[in-house]
Enzyme design. Structure first.
Site, PDB file in Angstrom:
ATOM      1  CG  PHE A  96      -1.898  -1.076   1.327  1.00 60.86           C
ATOM      2  CD1 PHE A  96      -3.057  -1.025   0.578  1.00 60.86           C
ATOM      3  CD2 PHE A  96      -1.700  -2.159   2.179  1.00 60.86           C
ATOM      4  CE1 PHE A  96      -4.008  -2.034   0.657  1.00 60.86           C
ATOM      5  CE2 PHE A  96      -2.639  -3.176   2.269  1.00 60.86           C
ATOM      6  CZ  PHE A  96      -3.795  -3.119   1.499  1.00 60.86           C
ATOM      7  CG  ASP A 168       6.572  -2.031 -11.058  1.00 57.67           C
ATOM      8  OD1 ASP A 168       6.555  -1.826  -9.837  1.00 57.67           O
ATOM      9  OD2 ASP A 168       5.808  -1.459 -11.851  1.00 57.67           O
TER      10      ASP A 168
END
Length: 404
Positions: A96, A168
Site C-alpha cells: 500500500f 517494478d
C-alpha cells in the site's frame, strides 16, 4: 523446494509486491494473497487490454503459486481474520502507499504484538519517509526520476523509456532477496526484521555501473550525445545496434581488426589501433554502413567465424521458437479456462529443475474457505464471515443460500 514450510501473507497488488512474493512462492513458500472483496487491482487492468477468458494478463504474470483469500480489511471481522493469518505467518508483505496499512490497524507495533518474530516487508514507490512520501510510485515515473529514461535516449532521439516495467520487476527481485536474508537471520537469531524496498532505489540500483562512472569521471551531459547506433553513453564502440538488410543485430565486444575483416570494411581497417571510446561515433558509423549490406544469415556466419560477440534483435513473436529458450524451459504452457497461453517461468533452476506450477488462483478468494479452516475457523464461523460480507469466495452465494 527451498522454502517449503515458510508461510507468507501478502497484502500486495500491482506488480512490485506480487513479483516479489511470486519469486518466493515459486521457491516453495506457501503464499496467501489477501485481496479485497472486489479483487486485487491487477485483476481489473491489463496491458493491451489482454484478458484470457476474463482473467487479466497482468494478473497472470505475477500471481503464480499463490492461494487467494478475499477479505474486507475495513470490517471488524475481516480485520480479525487478517490478525489470525498474521499470527501464523513467517512473513507479511504489503505494498500500500506508506501509512495505509497502519491506518487499517496493522502498524509495526501491532504486528510485533501479534507475532514478535515476524518479518514485515513493505514495497513502495519512494520509501517510508522523505519529501516524496505522498507521491504516487509507478515504473514509468521512476524510470524518469532515476535518470534511466534520459540515458536510454540521446539528445537526437529525446528521452526514451525502456519498453517493459523493468523497475517494478527488479524491485520485486530485490525485495525477495531482502526477505530471504531476513529469513536466514530469523533462523539464526530468532529475530524478526523490518524490510523495506522502494521503486526509486531499485531504479538507481539498475544503473550502478553508469552512475559510478558518471560521478567518478565528472561526466557532463554532452557525453550523452552519440552516434545513433550506439547503445549507451559509457561503452566504447561498437557496443550498439546495427542494421542488416533484413533485420538488426547488436555487437558488443570484439577486436577492431576482427570486426573489420568480418564485414570487409576499409573504414574500420583505418580505425584499427584508435581509441574506441573517444572515436566511438566514427567506429559506429563505419560499422553501420558495412553491416547494412549483409543479410542476418550472412552476418551470423561472418561474425561467428571472426569471434565477434553479437546477437540478433529478436521480436517477441520469435521467442517461443528460440532454441536456447526452448532448451531452458523459459516459458510454460498453461490452461486458463480452456484456453492455452504461455507464462514466463521462474528464472532460476534448482537442482537442474524448473519450479513446479502448483496453483493458479483464477478466481477472487478461490481458497478463502480452505485458508479459514486451516487457521482454526469452524464451519459455522466461516459461514458467519460470508454472511456478514467480511470475506468472499466464488461460491459465496451458494454457501449463504445453503446456510439459510
Amino acid at each position: 523446494m527451498l522454502l517449503n514450510g515458510i508461510k507468507i501473507v501478502s497484502f500486495c497488488h500491482f506488480l512490485q509486491g506480487p513479483a516479489a512474493d511470486q519469486y518466493l512462492a515459486d521457491m516453495g513458500a506457501d503464499v496467501i494473497k489477501v485481496e479485497p472483496l472486489t479483487g486485487a487491482y491487477e485483476r481489473a487492468w491489463s496491458g493491451a487490454d489482454v484478458y484470457i477468458e476474463g482473467v487479466s494478463g497482468f494478473y497472470l504474470c505475477a500471481n503464480r503459486n499463490k492461494r487467494s483469500i478475499a477479505i474486507d480489511l475495513k470490517s471488524p471481522s475481516g480485520k480479525e481474520v487478517a490478525r489470525k493469518l498474521i499470527k501464523e505467518a513467517d512473513v507479511v508483505l504489503e505494498n500500500f502507499r506508506p501509512g495505509v496499512f497502519a491506518r487499517l490497524g496493522f502498524d509495526d507495533e501491532e504486528l510485533k504484538r501479534l507475532n514478535p518474530t515476524l518479518i514485515f516487508a513493505s514495497a513502495s514507490g519512494f520509501g517510508s519517509s522523505g519529501p516524496m512520501l505522498g507521491k504516487p510510485g509507478q515504473d514509468l515515473l521512476v524510470q524518469a526520476r532515476s535518470g534511466l529514461i534520459s540515458v536510454t535516449g540521446s539528445p537526437q532521439s529525446g528521452p526514451t523509456p525502456v519498453g517493459a516495467a523493468v523497475v517494478d520487476q527488479h524491485g520485486g527481485a530485490l525485495l525477495a532477496m531482502g526477505i530471504l536474508g531476513a529469513l536466514v537471520r530469523r533462523f539464526r537469531e530468532g529475530k524478526g526484521t523490518r524490510v523495506e524496498g522502494s521503486l526509486l532505489n531499485s531504479g538507481i540500483d539498475l544503473q550502478t555501473e553508469p552512475l559510478v562512472n558518471w560521478f567518478a569521471g565528472q561526466i557532463e551531459r554532452n557525453a550523452l550525445d552519440r552516434q545513433k547506433n550506439l547503445a549507451t553513453w559509457f561503452h566504447q564502440a561498437p557496443y550498439g545496434v546495427y542494421p542488416a538488410s533484413d533485420g538488426h543485430v547488436v555487437v558488443s565486444l570484439c577486436e577492431t581488426k576482427d570486426l573489420a575483416e568480418a564485414v570487409e570494411s576499409h573504414a574500420l581497417r583505418e580505425l584499427v589501433g584508435r581509441n574506441r571510446y573517444e572515436e566511438r561515433d566514427a567506429f559506429a558509423k563505419a560499422l553501420a554502413d558495412a553491416t547494412a549490406k549483409f543479410s542476418m544469415a550472412e552476418l551470423e556466419e561472418r561474425f561467428d567465424r571472426h569471434n565477434v560477440w553479437w546477437a540478433p534483435v529478436n521480436y517477441y513473436d520469435d521467442l517461443l521458437y528460440d532454441p536456447q529458450l526452448v532448451h531452458s524451459e523459459v516459458f510454460r504452457e498453461v490452461n486458463v479456462r480452456g484456453r492455452k497461453i504461455h507464462l514466463v517461468n521462474h528464472p532460476n533452476r534448482y537442482d537442474g529443475k524448473v519450479p513446479d506450477l502448483r496453483v493458479l488462483a483464477l478466481d477472487i478468494g478461490e481458497h478463502t474457505r480452505e485458508i479459514l479452516a486451516e487457521h482454526g475457523f469452524t464451519p459455522s464461523e466461516i459461514e458467519h464471515l460470508f454472511a456478514s460480507k467480511a470475506v468472499t469466495a466464488p461460491d459465496a452465494d451458494l454457501g449463504e443460500k445453503g446456510a439459510a
